[in-house]
Design an enzyme around this catalytic site. Sequence first.
Site, mmCIF file in Angstrom:
data_model
loop_
_atom_site.group_PDB
_atom_site.id
_atom_site.type_symbol
_atom_site.label_atom_id
_atom_site.label_comp_id
_atom_site.label_asym_id
_atom_site.label_seq_id
_atom_site.Cartn_x
_atom_site.Cartn_y
_atom_site.Cartn_z
ATOM 1 N N HIS A 160 0.821 -1.219 0.000
ATOM 2 C CA HIS A 160 0.000 0.000 0.000
ATOM 3 C C HIS A 160 0.852 1.265 0.000
ATOM 4 C CE1 HIS A 160 -3.683 -2.192 0.391
ATOM 5 N NE2 HIS A 160 -3.326 -2.739 1.515
ATOM 6 N N ASP A 196 -2.361 -10.539 -2.848
ATOM 7 C CA ASP A 196 -2.959 -10.151 -1.568
ATOM 8 C C ASP A 196 -4.442 -9.832 -1.788
ATOM 9 O OD1 ASP A 196 -1.888 -8.844 1.301
ATOM 10 O OD2 ASP A 196 -3.734 -7.930 0.521
ATOM 11 N N HIS A 198 -6.088 -7.346 -0.783
ATOM 12 C CA HIS A 198 -6.269 -5.908 -1.003
ATOM 13 C C HIS A 198 -5.442 -5.435 -2.213
ATOM 14 C CE1 HIS A 198 -6.903 -6.618 3.357
ATOM 15 N NE2 HIS A 198 -7.911 -5.793 3.181
ATOM 16 N N ASP A 285 -4.425 -13.005 2.897
ATOM 17 C CA ASP A 285 -5.713 -12.574 3.478
ATOM 18 C C ASP A 285 -6.882 -12.869 2.533
ATOM 19 O OD1 ASP A 285 -4.744 -9.012 3.344
ATOM 20 O OD2 ASP A 285 -4.390 -10.662 1.939
HETATM 21 N N1 LIG Z 1 -7.378 -0.996 8.022
HETATM 22 C C1 LIG Z 1 -7.626 -1.023 6.629
HETATM 23 C C2 LIG Z 1 -7.249 -2.337 6.040
HETATM 24 C C3 LIG Z 1 -5.767 -2.474 5.873
HETATM 25 C C4 LIG Z 1 -5.452 -3.616 4.921
HETATM 26 C C5 LIG Z 1 -4.089 -4.153 5.136
HETATM 27 C C6 LIG Z 1 -3.748 -5.238 4.167
HETATM 28 O O1 LIG Z 1 -3.828 -6.424 4.420
HETATM 29 N N2 LIG Z 1 -3.365 -4.882 2.957
HETATM 30 O O2 LIG Z 1 -2.971 -5.815 2.057
HETATM 31 ZN ZN LIG Z 2 -4.144 -7.377 2.434
#
Ligand SMILES: NCCCCCC(=O)NO
Ligand SMILES: [Zn+2]
Length: 343
Positions: A160, A196, A198, A285
């Site tokens: 991110h 991932d 996200h 995840d």
């Molecule tokens: N608190 C917002 C979600 C953060 C996602 C973290 C993650 O696993 N990114 O791949």
């Molecule tokens: Zn993630």
Amino acid sequence: MKTFYSEAHRGHAGHFELAGGRLVPCFEKPVRAEYVRARVEEVGLGPVLAPKSWSLDAAARVHDAGYLDFLGRAWDMWAAEGNHTTALAMTWPVRGLRNDIVPTSIEAMLGYYSMDAGAGFMPGTYAAIRGSLDCALTAAECVAGGEAAAFALCRPPGHHAGSAFMGGYCFINNASVAAQWLRDNGAARVAILDVDYHHGNGTQEIFYARGDVLVCNIHGDPNTEYPFFLGHVDETGTGAGEGANANYPLPFGTDFESWGAALDHACGRIEAFGADVVVVSLGVDTFERDPISHFKLTSADYPKIGARIAKLGRPTLFVFEGGYAVDEIGINAVGVLTGFEGR
Ligand SMILES: NCCCCCC(=O)NO
Ligand SMILES: [Zn+2]
């Protein structure tokens, strides 16, 4: 395959995070890396090694210098104002505010250099950031040196983090820095495959105008899932990067049947691109019991992911990202790696 792991990650242990309007225990916590390392050792994947220590030179190839400097000073500036708990942003330069002035107060800098309140600093966070980067670069050096694959057990994660911002538990974009290092050390074309749950918004942002690095993301649909503001299908790159970015947003409830079809398509893109090396942002995840995610992959699916990536037949660097179902995190993450090796 070799695994690179830095003890420094233990110092990055937040007190809390903001979720659902409440302060809750952190999902991104030290035990994640410990359980993955234990599973690596349990299955005999290969040696678990401490990384070499790297300067920020490679990171500076994709990250803004002022941002990197901020990361190094953030906790001390925060503590100098008498703060003892997690340093979190509270104010951001959104539309209608100015972001052409680089602030000097730590509270303003936290917002200026972040996309959300999801990247909290603790006293040991910066050492963990550097250790995580060291793992990615040392593993990249292994792959560049002729090894078929290597695993960077990175914590904190990185996908991110953009060129000049942190967020979503990420500070330095380990996979992007490693991809750039591979570009600078013999690879003409690099593909980044982000599996991932996200969308790796930071990775996309970093390489969006470049045609030498293909970025493919398979992720929760941004209409309903974090990071919300990037990750749509129409984001295909710009300028020299047109056609070198591919997003596969998928709905809540996605299982391996449709997730795997997206993976197949992304792998087709990587093959057509002619990548010399593949960097995998390995988040798990996507798992059916992940506490913050909404896909339905099972533990039996992760070896299939590794096997499909292996069919690309390219040197592959695995960089650990997300995954919060800690009881199965090791089984799932290492399942991809043993699947890659055909075990
Ligand atoms: N608190 C917002 C979600 C953060 C996602 C973290 C993650 O696993 N990114 O791949
Ligand atoms: Zn993630």
